[in-house]
Design a protein around this motif. Sequence first.
Motif, mmCIF file in Angstrom:
data_model
loop_
_atom_site.group_PDB
_atom_site.id
_atom_site.type_symbol
_atom_site.label_atom_id
_atom_site.label_comp_id
_atom_site.label_asym_id
_atom_site.label_seq_id
_atom_site.Cartn_x
_atom_site.Cartn_y
_atom_site.Cartn_z
ATOM 1 N N PRO A 24 0.803 -1.227 0.000
ATOM 2 C CA PRO A 24 0.000 0.000 0.000
ATOM 3 C C PRO A 24 0.836 1.278 0.000
ATOM 4 O O PRO A 24 0.310 2.351 -0.274
ATOM 5 N N SER A 25 2.134 1.201 0.252
ATOM 6 C CA SER A 25 2.980 2.399 0.218
ATOM 7 C C SER A 25 3.065 2.982 -1.193
ATOM 8 O O SER A 25 3.465 4.132 -1.366
ATOM 9 N N LYS A 26 2.667 2.210 -2.204
ATOM 10 C CA LYS A 26 2.747 2.669 -3.601
ATOM 11 C C LYS A 26 1.494 3.429 -4.054
ATOM 12 O O LYS A 26 1.437 3.887 -5.185
ATOM 13 N N PHE A 27 0.490 3.542 -3.183
ATOM 14 C CA PHE A 27 -0.730 4.250 -3.574
ATOM 15 C C PHE A 27 -0.428 5.655 -4.085
ATOM 16 O O PHE A 27 -1.006 6.102 -5.063
ATOM 17 N N ASP A 28 0.472 6.358 -3.421
ATOM 18 C CA ASP A 28 0.773 7.739 -3.811
ATOM 19 C C ASP A 28 1.251 7.837 -5.253
ATOM 20 O O ASP A 28 0.968 8.813 -5.939
ATOM 21 N N GLU A 29 1.956 6.820 -5.705
ATOM 22 C CA GLU A 29 2.488 6.817 -7.070
ATOM 23 C C GLU A 29 1.390 6.642 -8.117
ATOM 24 O O GLU A 29 1.472 7.206 -9.207
ATOM 25 N N PHE A 30 0.358 5.868 -7.782
ATOM 26 C CA PHE A 30 -0.628 5.473 -8.789
ATOM 27 C C PHE A 30 -1.997 6.132 -8.658
ATOM 28 O O PHE A 30 -2.769 6.142 -9.609
ATOM 29 N N VAL A 31 -2.337 6.645 -7.477
ATOM 30 C CA VAL A 31 -3.688 7.152 -7.231
ATOM 31 C C VAL A 31 -3.622 8.632 -6.850
ATOM 32 O O VAL A 31 -2.860 9.015 -5.958
ATOM 33 N N ALA A 32 -4.424 9.448 -7.524
ATOM 34 C CA ALA A 32 -4.475 10.883 -7.230
ATOM 35 C C ALA A 32 -5.001 11.100 -5.807
ATOM 36 O O ALA A 32 -5.860 10.342 -5.346
ATOM 37 N N PRO A 33 -4.513 12.112 -5.114
ATOM 38 C CA PRO A 33 -4.929 12.347 -3.728
ATOM 39 C C PRO A 33 -6.435 12.541 -3.575
ATOM 40 O O PRO A 33 -7.026 12.122 -2.587
ATOM 41 N N ASP A 34 -7.074 13.165 -4.562
ATOM 42 C CA ASP A 34 -8.507 13.435 -4.477
ATOM 43 C C ASP A 34 -9.332 12.484 -5.347
ATOM 44 O O ASP A 34 -10.446 12.808 -5.754
ATOM 45 N N ALA A 35 -8.804 11.305 -5.620
ATOM 46 C CA ALA A 35 -9.505 10.322 -6.457
ATOM 47 C C ALA A 35 -10.864 9.983 -5.853
ATOM 48 O O ALA A 35 -11.044 9.989 -4.630
ATOM 49 N N VAL A 36 -11.816 9.681 -6.722
ATOM 50 C CA VAL A 36 -13.156 9.295 -6.289
ATOM 51 C C VAL A 36 -13.409 7.870 -6.772
ATOM 52 O O VAL A 36 -13.293 7.591 -7.964
ATOM 53 N N PHE A 37 -13.741 6.988 -5.841
ATOM 54 C CA PHE A 37 -14.077 5.600 -6.167
ATOM 55 C C PHE A 37 -15.564 5.428 -5.885
ATOM 56 O O PHE A 37 -15.974 5.306 -4.744
ATOM 57 N N HIS A 38 -16.359 5.448 -6.947
ATOM 58 C CA HIS A 38 -17.815 5.497 -6.807
ATOM 59 C C HIS A 38 -18.391 4.288 -6.089
ATOM 60 O O HIS A 38 -19.350 4.421 -5.340
ATOM 61 N N ASP A 39 -17.817 3.103 -6.294
ATOM 62 C CA ASP A 39 -18.320 1.922 -5.596
ATOM 63 C C ASP A 39 -18.091 2.044 -4.094
ATOM 64 O O ASP A 39 -18.889 1.587 -3.296
ATOM 65 N N LEU A 40 -17.008 2.686 -3.678
ATOM 66 C CA LEU A 40 -16.729 2.853 -2.254
ATOM 67 C C LEU A 40 -17.594 3.960 -1.664
ATOM 68 O O LEU A 40 -18.045 3.860 -0.525
ATOM 69 N N VAL A 41 -17.859 5.015 -2.448
ATOM 70 C CA VAL A 41 -18.761 6.073 -1.994
ATOM 71 C C VAL A 41 -20.125 5.468 -1.729
ATOM 72 O O VAL A 41 -20.784 5.770 -0.738
ATOM 73 N N ARG A 42 -20.536 4.557 -2.593
ATOM 74 C CA ARG A 42 -21.833 3.909 -2.462
ATOM 75 C C ARG A 42 -21.920 3.129 -1.157
ATOM 76 O O ARG A 42 -22.957 3.071 -0.532
ATOM 77 N N GLU A 43 -20.809 2.548 -0.714
ATOM 78 C CA GLU A 43 -20.801 1.812 0.549
ATOM 79 C C GLU A 43 -20.983 2.752 1.725
ATOM 80 O O GLU A 43 -21.428 2.343 2.782
ATOM 81 N N GLY A 44 -20.575 4.013 1.576
ATOM 82 C CA GLY A 44 -20.863 5.024 2.566
ATOM 83 C C GLY A 44 -19.955 5.100 3.779
ATOM 84 O O GLY A 44 -20.054 6.035 4.551
ATOM 85 N N SER A 45 -19.070 4.147 3.981
ATOM 86 C CA SER A 45 -18.259 4.178 5.198
ATOM 87 C C SER A 45 -16.769 4.349 4.902
ATOM 88 O O SER A 45 -15.942 3.957 5.710
ATOM 89 N N PHE A 46 -16.452 4.938 3.777
ATOM 90 C CA PHE A 46 -15.057 5.126 3.403
ATOM 91 C C PHE A 46 -14.715 6.603 3.411
ATOM 92 O O PHE A 46 -15.547 7.442 3.080
ATOM 93 N N PRO A 47 -13.474 6.925 3.747
ATOM 94 C CA PRO A 47 -13.055 8.329 3.693
ATOM 95 C C PRO A 47 -12.953 8.775 2.237
ATOM 96 O O PRO A 47 -12.918 7.942 1.334
ATOM 97 N N PRO A 48 -12.889 10.081 1.987
ATOM 98 C CA PRO A 48 -12.761 10.550 0.604
ATOM 99 C C PRO A 48 -11.335 10.365 0.081
ATOM 100 O O PRO A 48 -10.397 10.162 0.843
ATOM 101 N N GLY A 49 -11.213 10.456 -1.240
ATOM 102 C CA GLY A 49 -9.902 10.477 -1.891
ATOM 103 C C GLY A 49 -9.138 9.171 -1.839
ATOM 104 O O GLY A 49 -9.716 8.085 -1.711
ATOM 105 N N ARG A 50 -7.830 9.291 -1.953
ATOM 106 C CA ARG A 50 -6.921 8.148 -1.975
ATOM 107 C C ARG A 50 -7.107 7.279 -0.735
ATOM 108 O O ARG A 50 -6.960 6.060 -0.781
ATOM 109 N N ALA A 51 -7.457 7.886 0.375
ATOM 110 C CA ALA A 51 -7.645 7.148 1.627
ATOM 111 C C ALA A 51 -8.727 6.082 1.495
ATOM 112 O O ALA A 51 -8.666 5.042 2.161
#
Length: 176
Positions: A24-51
């Motif tokens: 998971p230390s490689k997330f910064d290299e591949f995922v934008a800090p403010d990325a939106v993952f719609h399937d995770l937003v739908r779950e409702g219990s995830f933080p925003p962005g890369r987190a």
Amino acid sequence: MTTADEHKQIVLRYIEEVWNKNDPSKFDEFVAPDAVFHDLVREGSFPPGRAAAQENMRRFQKAFGPDMTMEIHDVIAEGDRVVFRFTSDAVHRGEFQGFPPTYRSGTVNGLVVVRMEDGRIAEGWAELDQMGVARQLGLMPGRMPRPLARAMVAGIRLRDRLARRRSSGDRPEATR
């Protein structure tokens, strides 16, 4: 400007280096800090962005162990979009979505679409065969009565529609 083929290679490296090598230390290299993952937003219990992607990976690792890997079967890239189809084999070793471990193995099939921006994943949508995995893990019957299956699917679709409305700010008008 990054080409579609370059986007494809970035996504394949992301899957290999982050998910398959469990880094998971490689997330910064591949995922934008403010990325939106719609399937995770739908779950409702995830933080925003890369987190959100990092938390999702942490939950999967807790439930299925670090030996879970993705096998990519198809990758298609056009413009700033990359689509890939995968399977992932794992053993259910820890609590996942409220279910205690079953210690059964299962294979999940998935289809993911990502939008690339500046060489990183900026947006993503994933669809997983959750019912198929639930059956393999013994969390639901292999064959269910058709009316029950239809009711479950209708309930899931309604929940997803309502979640999309809430996340987009749409509010249904009052009807009389």
